[in-house]
Structures are given as structure tokens and as C-alpha cells.
Scaffold this motif. Structure first.
Motif, PDB file in Angstrom:
ATOM      1  N   MET A  41      38.830  35.421  26.128  1.00 56.10           N
ATOM      2  CA  MET A  41      38.970  36.639  26.021  1.00 56.10           C
ATOM      3  C   MET A  41      38.682  37.754  27.235  1.00 56.10           C
ATOM      4  SD  MET A  41      41.593  35.759  23.511  1.00 56.10           S
ATOM      5  CE  MET A  41      42.081  37.985  23.376  1.00 56.10           C
ATOM      6  N   ARG A  42      39.690  38.131  28.327  1.00 57.74           N
ATOM      7  CA  ARG A  42      39.326  38.959  29.381  1.00 57.74           C
ATOM      8  C   ARG A  42      39.370  40.617  29.086  1.00 57.74           C
ATOM      9  NH1 ARG A  42      43.747  39.915  33.919  1.00 57.74           N
ATOM     10  NH2 ARG A  42      45.066  38.917  32.375  1.00 57.74           N
ATOM     11  N   GLN A  43      37.917  40.687  29.717  1.00 57.53           N
ATOM     12  CA  GLN A  43      37.601  42.667  29.114  1.00 57.53           C
ATOM     13  C   GLN A  43      38.542  43.101  29.819  1.00 57.53           C
ATOM     14  OE1 GLN A  43      33.147  42.403  29.440  1.00 57.53           O
ATOM     15  NE2 GLN A  43      33.212  41.308  27.626  1.00 57.53           N
ATOM     16  N   ASN A  44      38.438  43.261  30.829  1.00 55.43           N
ATOM     17  CA  ASN A  44      38.562  44.049  31.813  1.00 55.43           C
ATOM     18  C   ASN A  44      39.253  43.638  33.263  1.00 55.43           C
ATOM     19  OD1 ASN A  44      37.678  46.574  30.674  1.00 55.43           O
ATOM     20  ND2 ASN A  44      36.206  46.094  31.774  1.00 55.43           N
ATOM     21  N   THR A  45      41.169  44.816  33.518  1.00 54.87           N
ATOM     22  CA  THR A  45      42.458  44.196  34.101  1.00 54.87           C
ATOM     23  C   THR A  45      41.912  45.104  35.168  1.00 54.87           C
ATOM     24  OG1 THR A  45      44.084  43.825  32.669  1.00 54.87           O
ATOM     25  CG2 THR A  45      44.319  43.994  35.132  1.00 54.87           C
ATOM     26  N   LEU A  46      41.475  44.029  36.288  1.00 53.40           N
ATOM     27  CA  LEU A  46      41.003  45.414  37.244  1.00 53.40           C
ATOM     28  C   LEU A  46      41.994  45.535  38.394  1.00 53.40           C
ATOM     29  CD1 LEU A  46      38.258  43.168  39.126  1.00 53.40           C
ATOM     30  CD2 LEU A  46      37.992  45.114  37.769  1.00 53.40           C
ATOM     31  N   LYS A  47      42.061  47.013  38.278  1.00 53.50           N
ATOM     32  CA  LYS A  47      42.642  47.428  38.759  1.00 53.50           C
ATOM     33  C   LYS A  47      42.827  47.719  40.781  1.00 53.50           C
ATOM     34  CE  LYS A  47      45.257  49.997  35.412  1.00 53.50           C
ATOM     35  NZ  LYS A  47      45.887  51.130  34.695  1.00 53.50           N
ATOM     36  N   ILE A  48      41.065  47.225  41.242  1.00 49.01           N
ATOM     37  CA  ILE A  48      41.107  47.368  42.404  1.00 49.01           C
ATOM     38  C   ILE A  48      40.278  46.083  42.978  1.00 49.01           C
ATOM     39  CG2 ILE A  48      39.493  49.586  41.521  1.00 49.01           C
ATOM     40  CD1 ILE A  48      37.230  48.489  41.707  1.00 49.01           C
ATOM     41  N   GLU A  49      39.940  46.679  43.887  1.00 49.06           N
ATOM     42  CA  GLU A  49      39.478  44.687  44.709  1.00 49.06           C
ATOM     43  C   GLU A  49      38.404  45.150  44.577  1.00 49.06           C
ATOM     44  OE1 GLU A  49      41.001  45.335  49.290  1.00 49.06           O
ATOM     45  OE2 GLU A  49      42.967  46.053  48.449  1.00 49.06           O
ATOM     46  N   ASN A  50      37.721  44.564  44.154  1.00 49.83           N
ATOM     47  CA  ASN A  50      36.059  43.534  44.391  1.00 49.83           C
ATOM     48  C   ASN A  50      35.828  43.114  44.679  1.00 49.83           C
ATOM     49  OD1 ASN A  50      33.720  43.272  41.972  1.00 49.83           O
ATOM     50  ND2 ASN A  50      34.389  45.132  41.637  1.00 49.83           N
ATOM     51  N   ASN A  51      35.320  42.566  46.109  1.00 49.66           N
ATOM     52  CA  ASN A  51      34.760  41.997  46.814  1.00 49.66           C
ATOM     53  C   ASN A  51      33.517  42.384  46.762  1.00 49.66           C
ATOM     54  OD1 ASN A  51      36.859  40.003  47.571  1.00 49.66           O
ATOM     55  ND2 ASN A  51      37.540  40.861  48.588  1.00 49.66           N
ATOM     56  N   LEU A  52      32.898  41.395  46.074  1.00 48.41           N
ATOM     57  CA  LEU A  52      31.396  42.275  46.348  1.00 48.41           C
ATOM     58  C   LEU A  52      30.596  41.862  47.049  1.00 48.41           C
ATOM     59  CD1 LEU A  52      30.957  40.471  41.844  1.00 48.41           C
ATOM     60  CD2 LEU A  52      30.986  42.877  42.734  1.00 48.41           C
ATOM     61  N   PRO A  53      29.375  42.406  47.228  1.00 52.79           N
ATOM     62  CA  PRO A  53      28.118  42.156  48.396  1.00 52.79           C
ATOM     63  C   PRO A  53      27.583  40.734  47.997  1.00 52.79           C
ATOM     64  CG  PRO A  53      27.629  44.332  47.361  1.00 52.79           C
ATOM     65  CD  PRO A  53      29.023  43.464  46.678  1.00 52.79           C
ATOM     66  N   PHE A  54      27.031  40.125  49.572  1.00 52.44           N
ATOM     67  CA  PHE A  54      26.106  39.099  49.237  1.00 52.44           C
ATOM     68  C   PHE A  54      24.506  39.395  48.500  1.00 52.44           C
ATOM     69  CE2 PHE A  54      29.632  37.679  50.659  1.00 52.44           C
ATOM     70  CZ  PHE A  54      30.139  35.936  49.921  1.00 52.44           C
ATOM     71  N   ALA A  55      23.809  38.708  47.765  1.00 53.80           N
ATOM     72  CA  ALA A  55      22.392  38.885  47.966  1.00 53.80           C
ATOM     73  C   ALA A  55      21.770  37.982  47.328  1.00 53.80           C
ATOM     74  CB  ALA A  55      21.973  39.892  46.306  1.00 53.80           C
ATOM     75  N   ASP A  56      20.313  37.859  48.072  1.00 51.03           N
ATOM     76  CA  ASP A  56      19.459  36.583  48.014  1.00 51.03           C
ATOM     77  C   ASP A  56      18.501  36.188  47.247  1.00 51.03           C
ATOM     78  OD1 ASP A  56      17.913  38.428  49.200  1.00 51.03           O
ATOM     79  OD2 ASP A  56      17.493  37.362  51.464  1.00 51.03           O
ATOM     80  N   GLN A  57      18.337  37.471  45.939  1.00 51.75           N
ATOM     81  CA  GLN A  57      17.273  37.683  45.566  1.00 51.75           C
ATOM     82  C   GLN A  57      18.205  38.534  44.175  1.00 51.75           C
ATOM     83  OE1 GLN A  57      13.952  40.144  46.893  1.00 51.75           O
ATOM     84  NE2 GLN A  57      13.529  38.514  48.297  1.00 51.75           N
TER      85      GLN A  57
END
Length: 157
Positions: free
Chosen positions: A37-53
């Protein structure tokens, strides 16, 4: 005239449907177990940043998600500035305290100290809105904060 009539030969025998309920319940059980089941419907753009740790969260049921970013193409009527989304609705910074209180009330009392607030912030969002969210979280003593990112090198975006 005879009392007994002979059966007419020919015709197709009826299909045996005795196993049909078993098959239907087996399919029903399979789809109930396999469906997520999907919890939330995103209404925003959500391109998450990258991290190495990056570390994975162990218990996802003890996480409260706060989303921040520009409204997606379907919700451009809300503007182009970064917005906060709590559950399925847009919210203001002042709504965060009531959101945290409601999430704490929905959990058992012994689990409340282990609740974590996860910030899923778009990579293009200004840090001002993130600072405002953090200030509100401090006011309600929600000090366990997790920044959700993608795994990868920061320089290779």
C-alpha cells in the motif's frame, strides 16, 4: 406410449466448477500478501540529493515523514515556491507542531522516545525552509532528525 423416455444422446457435458472457489481464494490471498500500500501521494517534486555515507533506518514504522519541495506539475496552482507537505496535504511551518503531536498520539507510549522525523527535501529547495522546519521541530522537542538522500557521489550529480 411408454412411461419412460430414453435420454437423448449427444450434447456437451457441464464444466466442473468444484475447484473454482479454491482457486479464487488462493488468488485473493496471493494479492493480499503481495500488494504494497502506498502511504502518501507526493504533491511536490522530490529529487533527493546524493550522499556518500548513507545508513538505512531499521524500523520504518517509527518514522514521521516531512516533504519539502516545489509543487509538481499537477499542483502548479499552488505556486512555484517550495512548499511543505505533511501526509497528503500541503501545510505551513506552523502546522508541523500539530502533525508531530498527532503522530506521537497514534503510537504506543513506550515507542514515542524512538520516533524519528525524516526530512525528504528536494535538492533544489532553499535551506531557509529546512531551517524553519528544524526550528519548529526543536519547539516540540522532536530532536531525532534524519535527512533522506540517494546513495551516490555528491560530485557526480
Amino acid at each position: 406410449m411408454s412411461k419412460f423416455k430414453k435420454k437423448k444422446e449427444g450434447g456437451v457435458p457441464a464444466v466442473n466448477t468444484a475447484a473454482l472457489p479454491d482457486i479464487v481464494f488462493m488468488l485473493l490471498f496471493f494479492f493480499m500478501v503481495a500488494t504494497v500500500m502506498r502511504q502518501n501521494t507526493l504533491k511536490i517534486e522530490n529529487n533527493l540529493p546524493f550522499a556518500d555515507q548513507v545508513e538505512k533506518l531499521d524500523k520504518k514504522d517509527l518514522v514521521m515523514y516531512i516533504y519539502a519541495g516545489k509543487p509538481s506539475d499537477n499542483y502548479k496552482q499552488y505556486g512555484t515556491q517550495a512548499r511543505i507537505q505533511l501526509n497528503d496535504d500541503f501545510a505551513n511551518v506552523s502546522d508541523i507542531a500539530s502533525f508531530i503531536a498527532a503522530e506521537r498520539a497514534s503510537k504506543r507510549e513506550e515507542l514515542v522516545p524512538f520516533l524519528t522525523t525524516a526530512l525528504k527535501v528536494d535538492g533544489e529547495t532553499n535551506m531557509g525552509i529546512v531551517g524553519d522546519i528544524k526550528q519548529e521541530l526543536r519547539k516540540v522537542n522532536a530532536l531525532k532528525i534524519n535527512y533522506t538522500t540517494k546513495k551516490g557521489s555528491v560530485t557526480n550529480q
